[in-house]
Design a protein around this motif. Structure first.
Motif, short mmCIF file in Angstrom:
data_model
loop_
_atom_site.label_atom_id
_atom_site.label_comp_id
_atom_site.label_asym_id
_atom_site.label_seq_id
_atom_site.Cartn_x
_atom_site.Cartn_y
_atom_site.Cartn_z
N VAL A 1 0.84 -1.20 0.00
CA VAL A 1 0.00 0.00 0.00
C VAL A 1 0.87 1.25 0.00
O VAL A 1 0.61 2.23 -0.71
CB VAL A 1 -0.95 0.01 1.22
N PHE A 2 1.93 1.22 0.80
CA PHE A 2 2.87 2.33 0.88
C PHE A 2 3.43 2.67 -0.51
O PHE A 2 3.48 3.83 -0.91
CB PHE A 2 4.00 1.95 1.85
N GLU A 3 3.81 1.65 -1.27
CA GLU A 3 4.38 1.88 -2.61
C GLU A 3 3.36 2.53 -3.53
O GLU A 3 3.69 3.46 -4.29
CB GLU A 3 4.86 0.57 -3.21
N LYS A 4 2.12 2.09 -3.49
CA LYS A 4 1.08 2.66 -4.36
C LYS A 4 0.87 4.14 -4.06
O LYS A 4 0.74 4.97 -4.97
CB LYS A 4 -0.23 1.89 -4.18
N VAL A 5 0.84 4.49 -2.78
CA VAL A 5 0.63 5.89 -2.40
C VAL A 5 1.83 6.74 -2.82
O VAL A 5 1.67 7.86 -3.34
CB VAL A 5 0.38 5.99 -0.88
N MET A 6 3.05 6.22 -2.62
CA MET A 6 4.24 6.96 -3.01
C MET A 6 4.29 7.16 -4.52
O MET A 6 4.71 8.21 -5.02
CB MET A 6 5.49 6.23 -2.52
N THR A 7 3.87 6.16 -5.27
CA THR A 7 3.82 6.29 -6.74
C THR A 7 2.85 7.39 -7.15
O THR A 7 3.12 8.17 -8.07
CB THR A 7 3.41 4.95 -7.38
N ALA A 8 1.72 7.46 -6.46
CA ALA A 8 0.75 8.52 -6.75
C ALA A 8 1.34 9.89 -6.47
O ALA A 8 1.15 10.84 -7.25
CB ALA A 8 -0.52 8.31 -5.92
N PHE A 9 2.07 10.02 -5.37
CA PHE A 9 2.68 11.31 -5.02
C PHE A 9 3.73 11.73 -6.04
O PHE A 9 3.77 12.90 -6.44
CB PHE A 9 3.29 11.26 -3.61
N ILE A 10 4.59 10.80 -6.45
CA ILE A 10 5.62 11.21 -7.41
C ILE A 10 4.98 11.52 -8.76
O ILE A 10 5.46 12.40 -9.50
CB ILE A 10 6.75 10.16 -7.55
N GLY A 11 3.89 10.83 -9.09
CA GLY A 11 3.16 11.18 -10.31
C GLY A 11 2.63 12.60 -10.25
O GLY A 11 2.72 13.37 -11.21
N LEU A 12 2.09 12.97 -9.09
CA LEU A 12 1.57 14.32 -8.89
C LEU A 12 2.69 15.35 -8.97
O LEU A 12 2.56 16.40 -9.63
CB LEU A 12 0.87 14.39 -7.53
N MET A 13 3.82 15.07 -8.31
CA MET A 13 4.98 15.97 -8.37
C MET A 13 5.44 16.14 -9.81
O MET A 13 5.70 17.26 -10.27
CB MET A 13 6.13 15.39 -7.54
N PHE A 14 5.55 15.02 -10.51
CA PHE A 14 6.09 15.03 -11.87
C PHE A 14 5.19 15.84 -12.80
O PHE A 14 5.66 16.73 -13.52
CB PHE A 14 6.19 13.58 -12.36
N VAL A 15 3.89 15.56 -12.78
CA VAL A 15 2.96 16.25 -13.67
C VAL A 15 2.93 17.74 -13.35
O VAL A 15 2.93 18.59 -14.27
CB VAL A 15 1.55 15.64 -13.54
N THR A 16 2.93 18.09 -12.07
CA THR A 16 2.84 19.50 -11.67
C THR A 16 4.04 20.30 -12.17
O THR A 16 3.89 21.33 -12.83
CB THR A 16 2.76 19.60 -10.14
N VAL A 17 5.24 19.82 -11.85
CA VAL A 17 6.43 20.60 -12.17
C VAL A 17 6.74 20.57 -13.67
O VAL A 17 7.11 21.59 -14.25
CB VAL A 17 7.64 20.09 -11.34
#
Length: 416
Positions: A142-158
């Motif tokens: 579960v931890f990995e899935k949430v972290m993947t979502a966060f880096i996706g959000l960081m990546f798309v935003t910046v």
């Protein structure tokens, strides 16, 4: 000698590299890269690329040790002598105390800007407790899935922000040629050494094991995972450099060299592009900061559980057992509650000096001990270092020693 049969690499297997990248790239790295663009334009673009290559070398070596030997990095350090315990023990305790406050404060800044109903200190406490609760009740999948979502959000935003700014590709290309503008030498070394590089580099091997990769048959997969993650990190960092170069350097706008500089940037974005873009950036800022909380709360707690387990004679425990251990949860509490005292006061000067001195030597310690372990009989001959890995680790060790020396000189000069 038979060669170990390797499992095929696949996009769907990627995970631990994304976790270590999301954890390592925090708000401090955003500020450092942004200000590099603000001060020097695209001149230091090459340094961000070298920094990513250095991290690929370090993470690959950490993962290869865990898989080739089926032992953790702390097993390796212990085999080098008890001196590693005397360094690592005080370091991880002091680092956790100071970092806990730093990470919570960084996460609170964008939350306070988005929802000013609570003061920064209150948002900081809530962020720390949220990280504690999430990691306490969830294991790695579960931890990995949430972290993947966060880096996706960081990546798309910046990256989206960089695209909006329409970078000058000709100017960017000039930054691929290594040059050092006047006054940039130490800053450049820090940029290479800092982006995505913390104690979480050593946690990569624990996340590799938590993924279910437990032996040398997974080394090819691990290398693919590591490279994909740090290519994404490189694109992310270059995008942040674009923001600094196109938005700040060309307009001669200077930012504060702290997390609050990101709040200043959000105001600049609001004035130029409107509130929706500023809000989007603040969401990316939050994702970068809070993913670092989750990553450290999980990964460094695993390292602490391994460290204390060794002292208590409990070695070679499965990752799932460590996640449920008293040591793991004790360190989670240590990261969360004692650092809250620092949210109300300036950090004690002596503690910051000790934290800085111990922390400055961690990355050289990691790079040089990995060289030692992976060139010795502790590693199966098939998986010992080649010239490329040795070059990468030696470069990392030398680079981090120079940066560490500069930090220590700065701290000592501050005493007088």
């Amino acid at each position: 000698m038979a060669v170990t049969k390797q499992r095929p690499a696949s996009w769907r297997l990627i995970g631990p590299g994304i976790v270590v990248a999301a954890t390592g790239v925090g708000s401090g790295d955003l500020v450092a890269t942004l200000i590099a663009g603000e001060r020097f334009g695209y001149t230091l673009l090459w340094a961000t690329i070298v920094g990513c290559l250095v991290k690929i070398s370090l993470a690959e070596a950490t993962g290869r040790w865990h898989l080739a030997t089926e032992r953790t990095i702390f097993d390796g350090w212990s085999s080098l002598g008890r001196w590693t315990h005397f360094y690592f023990g005080p370091y991880i305790v002091i680092w956790g105390f100071v970092y806990g406050a730093t990470a919570m404060s960084a996460t609170a800044l964008p939350l306070n800007a988005l929802f000013p109903v609570l003061p920064v200190w209150a948002w900081a406490m809530l962020a720390g407790i949220a990280g504690l609760v999430f990691v306490w009740f969830n294991q790695y999948p579960v931890f990995e899935k949430v972290m993947t979502a966060f880096i996706g959000l960081m990546f798309v935003t910046v990256v989206s922000l960089a695209v909006i700014l329409l970078p000058n590709l000709g100017n960017m290309a000039t930054g691929l040629v290594p040059t050092l503008p006047q006054g940039s030498t130490i800053y450049t070394l820090g940029l290479i050494g800092g982006v995505g590089g913390t104690i979480t580099m050593a946690a990569y091997g624990y996340w590799v094991n938590a993924k279910g990769w437990r032996d040398a048959t997974w080394i090819k997969v691990m290398r693919w995972d590591n490279r994909v993650a740090y290519v994404m990190t490189g694109i992310f960092v270059i995008a942040m450099l674009v923001v600094g170069a196109e938005l700040l350097y060309t307009a001669n706008i200077a930012l504060v060299e702290s997390d609050r500089g990101l709040l200043d940037l959000s105001e600049i974005l609001r004035e130029r592009f409107g509130r929706p873009i500023a809000v989007l950036f603040l969401i990316g800022f939050f994702a970068a900061a809070f993913s670092s909380i989750l990553g450290v709360w999980h990964g460094v707690s695993l390292m602490f559980a391994d460290f204390l387990g060794h002292l208590r004679g409990k070695t070679n425990r499965p990752v799932e057992e460590r996640e449920e251990s008293v040591e793991f949860r004790g360190y989670l509490l240590w990261l969360t509650f004692p650092p809250m005292a620092l949210l109300f006061f300036d950090r004690p000067f002596e503690l910051v000096l000790l934290y800085g001195a111990l922390g400055a030597f961690f990355m050289p310690f990691l790079a040089l001990t990995l060289m030692w372990l992976l060139n010795s009989s502790r590693t199966p001959a098939e998986w010992r270092n080649g010239w490329l890995s040795n070059t990468g680790l030696a470069l990392a060790g030398l680079l981090f020693l120079i940066v560490s020396g500069n930090e220590l000189v700065g701290m000592v000069s501050g005493l007088f």
